[in-house]
Design an enzyme around this catalytic site. Structure first.
Site, PDB file in Angstrom:
ATOM      1  CG  ASN A  54      -3.328  -7.198   0.246  1.00 51.41           C
ATOM      2  OD1 ASN A  54      -2.923  -8.233  -0.277  1.00 51.41           O
ATOM      3  ND2 ASN A  54      -3.687  -7.139   1.521  1.00 51.41           N
ATOM      4  NE  ARG A  55      -8.866  -5.287   0.824  1.00 46.80           N
ATOM      5  CZ  ARG A  55      -7.836  -5.122   1.654  1.00 46.80           C
ATOM      6  NH1 ARG A  55      -6.621  -5.522   1.277  1.00 46.80           N
ATOM      7  NH2 ARG A  55      -7.989  -4.570   2.839  1.00 46.80           N
ATOM      8  CD  GLU A 108      -1.514  -4.466   9.299  1.00 43.81           C
ATOM      9  OE1 GLU A 108      -1.077  -3.305   9.238  1.00 43.81           O
ATOM     10  OE2 GLU A 108      -2.250  -4.959   8.429  1.00 43.81           O
ATOM     11  CE1 TYR A 141      -9.020  -5.893   6.605  1.00 42.85           C
ATOM     12  CE2 TYR A 141      -8.236  -5.741   8.868  1.00 42.85           C
ATOM     13  CZ  TYR A 141      -8.048  -5.517   7.510  1.00 42.85           C
ATOM     14  OH  TYR A 141      -6.884  -4.946   7.066  1.00 42.85           O
ATOM     15  CG  HIS A 180      -1.971  -1.054   1.157  1.00 46.71           C
ATOM     16  ND1 HIS A 180      -2.415  -1.721   2.275  1.00 46.71           N
ATOM     17  CD2 HIS A 180      -2.667  -1.562   0.106  1.00 46.71           C
ATOM     18  CE1 HIS A 180      -3.349  -2.599   1.909  1.00 46.71           C
ATOM     19  NE2 HIS A 180      -3.507  -2.519   0.601  1.00 46.71           N
ATOM     20  N   GLY A 181       0.636   2.146  -0.925  1.00 51.49           N
ATOM     21  CA  GLY A 181       1.524   3.296  -1.085  1.00 51.49           C
ATOM     22  C   GLY A 181       1.659   4.163   0.133  1.00 51.49           C
ATOM     23  CG  ASP A 182      -1.820   4.674   2.588  1.00 48.85           C
ATOM     24  OD1 ASP A 182      -1.562   3.459   2.381  1.00 48.85           O
ATOM     25  OD2 ASP A 182      -2.948   5.068   2.950  1.00 48.85           O
ATOM     26  CD  GLU A 183      -0.679   0.046   5.002  1.00 47.36           C
ATOM     27  OE1 GLU A 183      -0.127  -1.029   4.712  1.00 47.36           O
ATOM     28  OE2 GLU A 183      -1.882   0.122   5.333  1.00 47.36           O
TER      29      GLU A 183
END
Length: 425
Positions: free
Chosen positions: A166-167, A271, A249, A105-108
């Site tokens: 990731n989806r 994470e 989730y 994810h670009g913002d991680e």
């Protein structure tokens, strides 16, 4: 970050891989973090150009134990550089492989920073540190610091096409290490699954747990990371600092399930930060919190493997248990053996030819000595794969017969119409 055994994202068949994916969550590692609007959140982080420079510099500095290669380019044209670390980089060996993937994810972006630190630490310490030497000499470690450089440049989750990477994988039908399955069997809608989960927690106080066939092995690997971490295992939200993905989730189209089903790879999603984009000042602390977790996870590839003189296969298993291991190959009788797995175990098989195959002489397809099973196979062969060819041959034969008969009729008719000749004696 994704970590993979033979590719953690994290990945691992009988020859499997492990992948680890490093991500971020919504809590804060330190108190009093400034809001995103009060500072440039990318300040202190490497730009994509700086990351590329760091990868290439690592390749030059540590060329004796590494190679640099690209798996392609992003939508915007950024090269996707991978670092391979091994005592024989680029050489196919009977050794397991492990893959780290960061910045899905670009913002991680924390993962991309930590992975460069990890690579340099191994390079600097593989001669003097036994753990680093174990990794270099006994496996192939692949590191993809950034899977989504487009999203990083745009400071958003998706790539240049705003696709959540990731989806977007074919599907099967925080501060935590989560493991498959990510999705449940009920895929009618994401909102429905979330609703059911919330109502289940509210009414029954329980969550839906969807374990995969290697659930125990995944729990073991996730626990290795969590227990080696500074405080992940102390989580009050996730028991032991680990959780089943769908129990947390459910998601669909995720890389974790796809790698397990189609790639034969064990993948963990880690994470590793309480904040998706923490201040760069926190990175040294985050590195210290995660360093031993990353190293121990790579080094703890528990496997049943073949002796190198015979074959090349590995199998990740939970230690401290007895297993029945079977070796099989087409044309040979399968064999099995019982092993007690501590840290590692070796299982070699010398298989005997199947008695049904009396010799290696190829049989004619017209050999009438075949048994009923062979005849059935032959029938299936003729009626199955070559049905189209047979059909074409039949049509051609029918056409030839038709033309031949037509020519015969034409010739016969010509003879009937010819006048009789008189013969004078």
């Amino acid at each position: 970050m994704y970590i993979e055994y033979q590719w953690v994202v994290l990945e691992t068949p009988m020859k499997r891989c492990t992948i680890v994916d490093f991500s971020g969550s919504t809590r804060h590692l330190f108190e009093g973090n400034p809001s995103e609007t009060s500072f440039d959140k990318a300040k202190g982080y490497m730009t994509n150009a700086e990351l590329e420079k760091a990868v290439k510099e690592f390749g030059r500095r540590c060329s004796n134990i590494s190679r640099i290669y690209s798996i392609g380019k992003s939508v915007s044209g950024f090269p996707l550089w991978v670092i391979e670390i091994s005592d024989k980089p680029g050489v196919e060996e009977p050794e397991p492989a492990f893959k780290f993937i960061g910045n899905v994810h670009g913002d991680e972006p924390v993962g991309r920073e930590l992975l460069i630190l990890l690579a340099n630490w191994i390079c600097d310490n593989h001669v003097k540190d036994s753990l680093a030497r174990l990794i270099v000499e006994n496996m192939h470690l692949h590191i993809l610091p950034s899977m989504n450089p487009d999203g990083y440049a745009l400071k958003r989750r998706g790539n240049a096409n705003n696709i959540d990477l990731n989806r977007d994988f074919p599907d099967q039908g925080a501060l935590v290490a989560n493991y498959p399955w990510d999705g449940t069997q009920d895929k009618r809608s994401f909102l429905l699954s979330v609703y059911r989960k919330v109502m289940s927690l509210f009414i029954y106080g329980r969550r839906y747990y969807y374990g995969c066939p290697d659930d125990e092995a995944f729990q073991f690997l996730a626990s290795v990371y969590s227990r080696s971490h500074y405080n992940m295992s102390l989580s009050t939200e996730f028991q032991g600092g680990i959780i089943n993905g769908a129990s947390w989730y459910p998601i669909y189209g995720g890389m974790q399930d796809w790698n397990y089903i189609y790639g034969g790879c064990f993948e963990l999603t880690l994470e590793i930060s309480d904040d998706k984009w923490p201040s760069a000042e926190e990175l040294p602390t985050i590195w210290e919190y995660n360093k031993m977790s990353m190293l121990n996870l790579v080094a703890s590839l528990v496997k049943v493997n073949a002796g190198r003189a015979f074959a090349d296969y590995y199998r990740l298993l939970t230690p401290g248990k007895r297993y029945e291991v079977m070796g099989s190959m087409p044309g040979y009788k399968p064999k099995s053996t019982s092993i007690w797995l501590e840290e590692t175990a070796t299982a070699d098989f010398i298989l005997d030819p199947d008695s049904a195959l009396k010799d290696n002489t190829p049989r004619s397809i017209c050999d009438c000595s075949y048994d009923s099973k062979a005849k059935l196979v032959l029938l299936e062969f003729l009626l199955g794969f070559h049905m189209e060819v047979c059909f074409v041959l039949i049509v051609i034969g029918a056409l030839l017969c038709f033309l031949l008969k037509r020519r015969q009729k034409f010739t016969l008719g010509k003879h009937k119409q010819s006048p009789k000749r008189s013969v004078v004696v």
